[in-house]
Motif scaffolding. Structure first.
Motif, PDB file in Angstrom:
ATOM      1  N   ARG A  17       0.832  -1.210   0.000  1.00 54.41           N
ATOM      2  CA  ARG A  17       0.000   0.000   0.000  1.00 54.41           C
ATOM      3  C   ARG A  17       0.869   1.263   0.000  1.00 54.41           C
ATOM      4  N   ASP A  74       0.892   4.156  -2.867  1.00 59.41           N
ATOM      5  CA  ASP A  74       0.647   5.560  -2.504  1.00 59.41           C
ATOM      6  C   ASP A  74       1.788   6.445  -2.994  1.00 59.41           C
ATOM      7  N   LYS A 106       1.466   9.557  -5.747  1.00 62.21           N
ATOM      8  CA  LYS A 106       1.897  10.939  -5.551  1.00 62.21           C
ATOM      9  C   LYS A 106       2.741  11.416  -6.733  1.00 62.21           C
TER      10      LYS A 106
END
Length: 402
Positions: free
Chosen positions: A349, A353, A357
């Motif tokens: 995860r 993430d 970004k």
């Protein structure tokens, strides 16, 4: 074009090496469509083809079907009755073996319906056409509600071999799908299937006739690779070879200084399918580079300096990625004692993430969700966006000149 399908088995025809029994000599029939009426009125007594029966038994074993040996001799063959045979019905036709053919003693107990795919070339077209059609039945193929066995016969360039396959299709209650460039071969297949009640589909014929009508030119009627049909090595061929060589050298972030020379750049975390997608696109003639996104590893500055229209981000569902990485770690021999955050959900995860970004900081990069998509499906999305952005088309298309 292909959707993944749960097909019971798919086997190419091959001759097994078993010699435990000596088969009787085969007496294959050659039934051109011009002789069909005479054959229907005066049918001779035919033996089944030992070779195709051995193929059939091998396919049955590979697909998990049971073989039931019949100990008693079979009665003599009755006269051919060219009628439509319902699925799983024993065929009463010239293909039914006589009592003199010991090689046909095995009876298959079918657990799924068969599709015979016949081609005078490599079989690529017919195989992918059937695969695309089966993709519409995933809802029943997955739970085996309508299991299917596909069998590919490629390089069939004579009527005798074609009729042997038609015989076997009639015996197994199979459907016949074919791509035969020679109109007389295609007509022979059509006529034989109609005569013996075999459902059939000509994949190549209708579109060839439509193109011939549109161009006002008659087709050659010759399959690829036929004698007298030579294809010189074209510029497109050498471009494809160059693209493959380039893509292999650029795999997994290698030689980042060459990103400027790439036509397509793929970026994403590990196990999002960057490498197989790159190779697939390279085989279509595109120079592709892929860059892995890893927490703690600095991305090459050239990734942000190339034309943003070239770059495509890949992302995936974290649960699916976690499953894939666990399987990958197991295949690499990682045991529980060897602690690695590669396949841990928290790290998965966090890495997604982190990639998200980076994608957000570069809004001109299209981000493609690859969860549940086949490589071909993802490639179609990439190429559609690539050509749309490159040519600024109001109607997205992939153009090619022959």
């Amino acid at each position: 074009m292909l959707a993944s399908t749960a097909v019971r088995s798919s086997s190419h025809h091959s001759t097994p090496g078993s010699t435990d029994r000596k088969p009787n000599p085969a007496n294959p029939i050659s039934l051109p469509y011009s002789q069909a009426n005479r054959a229907a009125s005066e049918p001779p007594q035919f033996k089944g083809s030992p070779q195709l029966n051995r193929w059939s038994r091998v396919r049955a074993i590979r697909s998990g079907r049971k073989l039931e040996r019949q100990t008693q001799q079979r009665p003599q063959v009755e006269e051919m009755n060219p009628r439509v045979v319902q699925p799983k019905e024993r065929v009463s036709s010239p293909f039914t073996p006589s009592a003199e053919a010991p090689d046909n003693d095995d009876r298959e107990v079918a657990t799924g319906k068969s599709i015979f795919m016949v081609s005078d070339g490599t079989g690529w077209t017919v195989e992918h056409s059937v695969g695309a059609a089966l993709g519409q039945f995933e809802h029943c193929l997955v739970d085996r509600g309508c299991s299917v066995n596909t069998h590919l016969f490629s390089g069939i360039d004579d009527v005798e071999g074609l009729m042997e396959i038609v015989k076997q299709a009639a015996k197994e209650g199979a459907m016949l799908v074919y791509t035969l460039a020679d109109p007389s071969m295609a007509e022979s297949a059509r006529h034989a299937c109609k005569l013996w009640g075999i459902p059939s589909t000509d994949v190549l014929g209708p579109i060839t006739e439509a193109v011939a009508s549109h161009l006002g030119v008659s087709p050659s009627g010759l399959p690829r690779g036929a004698p007298g049909r030579n294809f010189p090595l074209s510029e497109e061929y050498f471009k494809r070879i160059e693209a493959i060589e380039f893509t292999i050298k650029q795999d997994d972030g290698a030689l980042p200084q060459n990103l400027f020379n790439a036509e397509i750049v793929l970026a994403g975390v590990s196990r999002t399918g960057k490498t197989p997608l790159s190779i697939y696109l390279a085989q279509k003639g595109y120079k592709v580079a892929n860059v892995p996104i890893v927490i703690g590893a600095e991305l090459p500055h050239t990734l942000f300096e190339v034309e943003p229209e070239k770059v495509f981000g890949l992302t995936i569902n974290p649960v699916v990625l976690h499953t894939i990485r666990k399987a990958r770690a197991k295949s690499l021999g990682f045991c529980q004692e060897i602690r690695s955050n590669y396949s841990e959900m928290d790290h998965v995860r966090a890495e997604l993430d982190f990639a998200g970004k980076i994608f957000a900081q570069n809004p001109t990069w299209p981000v493609i969700e690859v969860t549940g998509k086949a490589i071909e499906e993802t490639a179609a999305v990439v190429l559609r966006l690539y050509h749309d952005r490159k040519h600024k088309c109001s109607m997205p298309r992939i153009s090619k000149r022959y």
